[in-house]
Scaffold this active site. Structure first.
Site, PDB file in Angstrom:
ATOM      1  N   TYR A  15     -27.332  40.164 -29.978  1.00 48.67           N
ATOM      2  CA  TYR A  15     -27.438  38.913 -28.813  1.00 48.67           C
ATOM      3  C   TYR A  15     -28.449  37.946 -29.229  1.00 48.67           C
ATOM      4  O   TYR A  15     -28.293  36.706 -29.300  1.00 48.67           O
ATOM      5  CB  TYR A  15     -28.033  39.456 -27.230  1.00 48.67           C
ATOM      6  CG  TYR A  15     -26.962  40.529 -27.062  1.00 48.67           C
ATOM      7  CD1 TYR A  15     -25.903  39.810 -25.950  1.00 48.67           C
ATOM      8  CD2 TYR A  15     -26.841  41.602 -27.003  1.00 48.67           C
ATOM      9  CE1 TYR A  15     -24.776  40.415 -25.515  1.00 48.67           C
ATOM     10  CE2 TYR A  15     -25.704  42.495 -26.518  1.00 48.67           C
ATOM     11  CZ  TYR A  15     -24.878  42.042 -25.897  1.00 48.67           C
ATOM     12  OH  TYR A  15     -23.695  42.706 -25.011  1.00 48.67           O
ATOM     13  N   GLY A  16     -29.702  38.333 -29.630  1.00 45.72           N
ATOM     14  CA  GLY A  16     -30.571  37.473 -30.264  1.00 45.72           C
ATOM     15  C   GLY A  16     -30.241  36.697 -31.378  1.00 45.72           C
ATOM     16  O   GLY A  16     -30.208  35.326 -31.657  1.00 45.72           O
ATOM     17  N   GLU A  35     -25.511  40.647 -41.717  1.00 43.71           N
ATOM     18  CA  GLU A  35     -25.051  41.901 -40.969  1.00 43.71           C
ATOM     19  C   GLU A  35     -24.689  42.805 -41.562  1.00 43.71           C
ATOM     20  O   GLU A  35     -23.761  42.812 -42.495  1.00 43.71           O
ATOM     21  CB  GLU A  35     -24.150  41.292 -39.915  1.00 43.71           C
ATOM     22  CG  GLU A  35     -23.348  42.492 -39.180  1.00 43.71           C
ATOM     23  CD  GLU A  35     -24.359  43.133 -38.426  1.00 43.71           C
ATOM     24  OE1 GLU A  35     -25.316  42.614 -37.391  1.00 43.71           O
ATOM     25  OE2 GLU A  35     -24.302  44.383 -38.450  1.00 43.71           O
ATOM     26  N   GLY A 100     -24.700  45.340 -30.640  1.00 42.84           N
ATOM     27  CA  GLY A 100     -24.513  46.260 -29.527  1.00 42.84           C
ATOM     28  C   GLY A 100     -23.389  45.769 -28.836  1.00 42.84           C
ATOM     29  O   GLY A 100     -22.974  46.531 -27.786  1.00 42.84           O
ATOM     30  N   ASN A 104     -21.307  48.373 -26.220  1.00 45.99           N
ATOM     31  CA  ASN A 104     -22.051  48.689 -25.009  1.00 45.99           C
ATOM     32  C   ASN A 104     -20.756  48.633 -24.042  1.00 45.99           C
ATOM     33  O   ASN A 104     -19.661  48.352 -23.892  1.00 45.99           O
ATOM     34  CB  ASN A 104     -23.063  47.843 -24.730  1.00 45.99           C
ATOM     35  CG  ASN A 104     -22.831  46.305 -24.686  1.00 45.99           C
ATOM     36  OD1 ASN A 104     -21.872  46.099 -24.239  1.00 45.99           O
ATOM     37  ND2 ASN A 104     -23.658  45.705 -25.122  1.00 45.99           N
ATOM     38  N   GLU A 347     -26.898  53.799 -13.014  1.00 44.69           N
ATOM     39  CA  GLU A 347     -25.483  53.385 -13.026  1.00 44.69           C
ATOM     40  C   GLU A 347     -24.444  54.677 -12.661  1.00 44.69           C
ATOM     41  O   GLU A 347     -24.896  55.624 -12.999  1.00 44.69           O
ATOM     42  CB  GLU A 347     -25.222  53.117 -14.795  1.00 44.69           C
ATOM     43  CG  GLU A 347     -23.992  52.998 -15.246  1.00 44.69           C
ATOM     44  CD  GLU A 347     -24.012  52.934 -16.802  1.00 44.69           C
ATOM     45  OE1 GLU A 347     -23.126  53.067 -17.324  1.00 44.69           O
ATOM     46  OE2 GLU A 347     -24.927  52.284 -17.231  1.00 44.69           O
ATOM     47  N   HIS A 430     -31.431  51.798 -24.542  1.00 44.32           N
ATOM     48  CA  HIS A 430     -31.836  50.625 -24.507  1.00 44.32           C
ATOM     49  C   HIS A 430     -33.536  50.457 -25.056  1.00 44.32           C
ATOM     50  O   HIS A 430     -34.419  50.177 -24.356  1.00 44.32           O
ATOM     51  CB  HIS A 430     -32.271  50.238 -23.054  1.00 44.32           C
ATOM     52  CG  HIS A 430     -30.729  50.319 -22.034  1.00 44.32           C
ATOM     53  ND1 HIS A 430     -30.915  50.408 -20.875  1.00 44.32           N
ATOM     54  CD2 HIS A 430     -29.427  50.078 -22.597  1.00 44.32           C
ATOM     55  CE1 HIS A 430     -29.700  50.434 -20.354  1.00 44.32           C
ATOM     56  NE2 HIS A 430     -28.920  50.091 -21.105  1.00 44.32           N
ATOM     57  N   ASN A 468     -29.888  46.966 -17.066  1.00 47.89           N
ATOM     58  CA  ASN A 468     -29.442  47.025 -18.696  1.00 47.89           C
ATOM     59  C   ASN A 468     -29.928  45.905 -19.275  1.00 47.89           C
ATOM     60  O   ASN A 468     -29.947  44.841 -18.656  1.00 47.89           O
ATOM     61  CB  ASN A 468     -27.934  47.158 -18.358  1.00 47.89           C
ATOM     62  CG  ASN A 468     -27.461  48.073 -17.385  1.00 47.89           C
ATOM     63  OD1 ASN A 468     -27.655  48.186 -16.449  1.00 47.89           O
ATOM     64  ND2 ASN A 468     -26.787  49.311 -18.058  1.00 47.89           N
TER      65      ASN A 468
HETATM   66  P1  FDA Z   1     -28.327  44.274 -31.596  1.00 52.42           P
HETATM   67  O1  FDA Z   1     -28.739  45.800 -31.535  1.00 52.42           O
HETATM   68  O2  FDA Z   1     -27.260  44.036 -30.544  1.00 52.42           O
HETATM   69  O3  FDA Z   1     -27.847  43.582 -32.755  1.00 52.42           O
HETATM   70  C1  FDA Z   1     -28.710  44.028 -33.666  1.00 52.42           C
HETATM   71  C2  FDA Z   1     -27.617  43.642 -35.311  1.00 52.42           C
HETATM   72  O4  FDA Z   1     -28.373  43.856 -36.154  1.00 52.42           O
HETATM   73  C3  FDA Z   1     -27.012  45.069 -35.306  1.00 52.42           C
HETATM   74  O5  FDA Z   1     -25.472  44.287 -35.566  1.00 52.42           O
HETATM   75  C4  FDA Z   1     -27.287  45.561 -36.565  1.00 52.42           C
HETATM   76  O6  FDA Z   1     -26.108  46.293 -37.534  1.00 52.42           O
HETATM   77  C5  FDA Z   1     -27.961  44.631 -37.322  1.00 52.42           C
HETATM   78  N1  FDA Z   1     -28.920  45.062 -38.300  1.00 52.42           N
HETATM   79  C6  FDA Z   1     -29.961  45.903 -38.026  1.00 52.42           C
HETATM   80  N2  FDA Z   1     -30.631  46.035 -39.087  1.00 52.42           N
HETATM   81  C7  FDA Z   1     -30.146  45.396 -40.176  1.00 52.42           C
HETATM   82  C8  FDA Z   1     -30.522  45.249 -41.469  1.00 52.42           C
HETATM   83  N3  FDA Z   1     -31.577  45.909 -41.948  1.00 52.42           N
HETATM   84  N4  FDA Z   1     -29.772  44.572 -42.216  1.00 52.42           N
HETATM   85  C9  FDA Z   1     -28.747  43.638 -41.608  1.00 52.42           C
HETATM   86  N5  FDA Z   1     -28.315  43.786 -40.445  1.00 52.42           N
HETATM   87  C10 FDA Z   1     -29.056  44.796 -39.616  1.00 52.42           C
HETATM   88  N6  FDA Z   1     -27.090  46.857 -22.353  1.00 52.42           N
HETATM   89  C11 FDA Z   1     -26.540  46.142 -21.258  1.00 52.42           C
HETATM   90  O7  FDA Z   1     -26.945  45.113 -20.702  1.00 52.42           O
HETATM   91  N7  FDA Z   1     -25.410  46.472 -20.580  1.00 52.42           N
HETATM   92  C12 FDA Z   1     -24.744  47.746 -21.082  1.00 52.42           C
HETATM   93  O8  FDA Z   1     -23.544  48.124 -20.257  1.00 52.42           O
HETATM   94  C13 FDA Z   1     -25.082  48.547 -22.134  1.00 52.42           C
HETATM   95  N8  FDA Z   1     -24.521  49.599 -22.544  1.00 52.42           N
HETATM   96  C14 FDA Z   1     -24.839  50.137 -23.788  1.00 52.42           C
HETATM   97  C15 FDA Z   1     -23.889  51.301 -24.269  1.00 52.42           C
HETATM   98  C16 FDA Z   1     -24.455  51.736 -25.580  1.00 52.42           C
HETATM   99  C17 FDA Z   1     -23.790  52.823 -26.073  1.00 52.42           C
HETATM  100  C18 FDA Z   1     -25.396  51.123 -26.437  1.00 52.42           C
HETATM  101  C19 FDA Z   1     -25.909  51.893 -27.542  1.00 52.42           C
HETATM  102  C20 FDA Z   1     -26.228  49.947 -25.634  1.00 52.42           C
HETATM  103  C21 FDA Z   1     -25.970  49.556 -24.606  1.00 52.42           C
HETATM  104  N9  FDA Z   1     -26.584  48.388 -24.018  1.00 52.42           N
HETATM  105  C22 FDA Z   1     -26.228  47.877 -22.843  1.00 52.42           C
HETATM  106  C23 FDA Z   1     -27.738  47.987 -24.878  1.00 52.42           C
HETATM  107  C24 FDA Z   1     -27.562  46.624 -25.528  1.00 52.42           C
HETATM  108  O9  FDA Z   1     -26.254  46.933 -26.101  1.00 52.42           O
HETATM  109  C25 FDA Z   1     -28.630  46.344 -26.576  1.00 52.42           C
HETATM  110  O10 FDA Z   1     -29.738  46.216 -25.647  1.00 52.42           O
HETATM  111  C26 FDA Z   1     -28.541  45.037 -27.193  1.00 52.42           C
HETATM  112  O11 FDA Z   1     -27.271  45.069 -27.938  1.00 52.42           O
HETATM  113  C27 FDA Z   1     -29.570  44.506 -28.001  1.00 52.42           C
HETATM  114  O12 FDA Z   1     -29.437  43.344 -28.501  1.00 52.42           O
HETATM  115  P2  FDA Z   1     -30.320  42.889 -29.694  1.00 52.42           P
HETATM  116  O13 FDA Z   1     -30.139  41.525 -29.955  1.00 52.42           O
HETATM  117  O14 FDA Z   1     -31.682  43.221 -29.623  1.00 52.42           O
HETATM  118  O15 FDA Z   1     -29.689  43.596 -30.971  1.00 52.42           O
END
Ligand code: FDA
Length: 492
Positions: A15-16, A35, A100, A104, A347, A430, A468
């Site tokens: 997302y960010g 990525e 994510g 998710n 949920e 989360h 969430n």
């Molecule tokens: P996010 O984790 O999305 O992205 C980070 C990216 O950076 C990833 O693609 C990763 O591979 C990459 N990366 C990491 N380290 C790296 C490196 N060293 N080099 C290169 N790339 C790298 N939330 C919600 O609001 N509603 C929901 O229904 C759900 N349900 C849910 C289910 C499940 C199973 C999970 C695991 C999570 C959820 N979530 C959720 C949480 C939500 O998905 C999560 O909070 C966000 O994706 C976080 O967004 P970010 O931008 O922080 O990072």
């Protein structure tokens, strides 16, 4: 080693990262995004469903890693779902272009305004509720299920039963918006299009229906012509150079995880958007490896967003449990947040196992009374997390209260089928915090002790947001990048 230069480099495509990329590209900046996961759309490999875990099921593992029922052996592949195991908590994260959003449940929940004000006292809540939250709901394509479809569709029996039982127990329920296209789901049900949510697809990716980031923010950013996404690029560490630029080292890997090239990228501006655990790993590891400057607040104020799983068995056995057919997309929740003694949101989660397991599953989101802390163990080369049962005492109390009240009103037992003792305190979807806005960064995400480094992801949120989190993560990223651009931080 292959060397490249980039004016702006973003690590991570969740997302960010996706928000930052779009707004910078629209402002005419050339952006490279690294990525570690696969670009699934480009690769043309289908996602697998819950009942038949295949290539997309797990990040380089020999066995599937769903929260329950892992009986499947796998050939290691750069799949979409990863699990990070710590002593007292396991954290699931998404991998791949879209982060994510690929794995998710799509639940797109705007936090309660009162709690948002409490968590972020320095932000202008009015501006968030009138501008940033509506903006991200539009960009993320948030929609709500049609009530009649919900009442009639057999795949939502688990929601109807869950809500009925909650009402009987005296709880309030709410409808939960989602990024899954519910009009598409209605067509799935009528067999007019290929099935996805109604075919147990979700945590290993959805082949249809879900508006994940590759279909929203990232697609728009690519359309500007200013974004280049390099997938299967796993960043190892970062170095601050004398001229205040950064050199980032990455392994270019193949889909079996083998390193095919070592690459370095030198950039003027670096945005960390690797997700809470990924960003903390990069900051803390780089500090351990090459003395990368860190502010004392990095790693502090971390939380699990109050995640606590629980379940109940024999829900209404006479009326046939929660159904053998279940949509993977949750649309209902119990809102007990106003209860002073037991404030929580839960949920009403699906458990699509292909048969009626007579089990109701709940993911509670609680307040986080006691925060954790992330550090790095240099000898073992791993992140460590200061977090144990003492951090989840109140969460367990709330879960017990909820299950007891539900069982008293409706019959049923704690779910020993899913969890030891009926509770999953160690399940976290989360992870939030550790690089908190205004603590480890300035008020717009610029990292303290640095001139050209920014953090824009879940780590900015201080461990809790009460619902969430991705709607909040997206809104905070929009707010930060808009202000950073306005302040000419990216005038290169
Ligand atoms: P996010 O984790 O999305 O992205 C980070 C990216 O950076 C990833 O693609 C990763 O591979 C990459 N990366 C990491 N380290 C790296 C490196 N060293 N080099 C290169 N790339 C790298 N939330 C919600 O609001 N509603 C929901 O229904 C759900 N349900 C849910 C289910 C499940 C199973 C999970 C695991 C999570 C959820 N979530 C959720 C949480 C939500 O998905 C999560 O909070 C966000 O994706 C976080 O967004 P970010 O931008 O922080 O990072």
């Amino acid at each position: 080693t292959e060397k490249r230069e980039a004016p702006v480099l973003i690590i991570g495509s969740g997302y960010g990262g996706a928000v930052s990329a779009l707004r910078l590209c629209e402002a005419g900046k050339k952006v490279i995004m690294l990525e570690m996961g696969l670009n699934w759309e480009k690769a043309g490999i289908p996602f697998s469903n819950l009942l038949k875990p295949g290539k997309s099921a797990a990040w380089l593992k020999k066995k599937s890693i769903a929260p329950f029922m892992n009986i499947f052996s796998l050939t290691p592949f750069t799949g979409t779902l990863d699990r990070l195991d710590f002593d007292h908590i396991n954290i699931w994260v998404g991998r791949g272009v879209g982060g994510g959003s690929l794995v998710n449940g799509g639940m797109a929940v705007t936090p309660k305004e009162s709690y948002f004000r409490e968590v972020f006292p320095d932000l202008d809540a009015e501006q968030f509720y009138s501008f940033y939250f509506p903006l991200v709901q539009k960009e993320l394509k948030v929609n709500v299920i049609d009530e009649q479809f919900l009442q009639e569709c057999p795949y939502y029996k688990f929601t109807r039963v869950g809500e009925e039982e909650a009402h009987k127990a005296g709880f309030k329920t709410i409808r939960v918006p989602n990024v899954y296209d519910f009009k598409y789901m209605e067509k799935e049900f009528r067999n007019e299009v290929p099935r996805s949510a109604l075919n147990t697809e979700v945590i290993y990716g959805n082949n249809h229906g879900k508006n994940s980031l590759d279909k929203t923010y990232l697609r728009k950013a690519l359309e500007t012509g200013n974004l280049e996404i390099l997938d299967l690029h796993h960043v190892q560490n970062m170095k601050l150079n004398d001229d205040k630029t950064y050199t980032v080292s990455a392994h270019h890997i193949d889909t079996s995880g083998n390193i095919i090239a070592d690459k370095t990228f030198t950039c003027k501006k670096l945005i960390l958007a690797a997700g809470t655990m990924g960003t903390l790993q990069l900051l803390l590891r780089s500090n351990a490896v090459n003395g990368f400057p860190l502010h004392e607040k990095v790693g502090k104020n971390w939380g699990n967003n109050g995640n606590f799983m629980t379940g109940r068995n024999w829900v209404k056995p006479l009326s046939g449990g929660t159904g053998s057919k279940q949509s993977t997309i949750p649309v209902g929740g119990v809102d007990n947040w106003e209860d002073k003694e037991h404030p929580f949101f839960t949920e009403i989660a699906p458990l699509p196992m292909g048969m009626d397991v007579a089990t109701a599953l709940y993911l509670l989101i609680n307040r986080v009374e006691k925060k954790g802390e992330v550090a790095f163990d240099k000898t073992r080369d791993i992140l460590t997390l200061k977090w144990d049962e003492s951090n989840t005492v109140k969460m367990r109390e709330n879960a017990k209260y909820f299950v007891r009240k539900m069982n008293t009103a409706n019959g049923g037992t704690r779910s020993h089928f899913l969890f030891n003792n009926g509770f999953g305190a160690d399940i976290c979807y989360h992870p939030l915090g550790g690089c908190v806005l205004g603590e480890a960064t300035d008020r717009y995400g610029k990292v303290k002790n640095h001139d050209n480094l920014y953090v824009l992801d879940g780590s900015l949120i201080p461990g809790t947001i009460g619902v969430n989190p991705f709607v909040t993560i997206t809104a905070i990223a929009e707010y930060c990048i808009e202000n950073l651009i306005r302040q000419n931080e990216f005038a290169l």
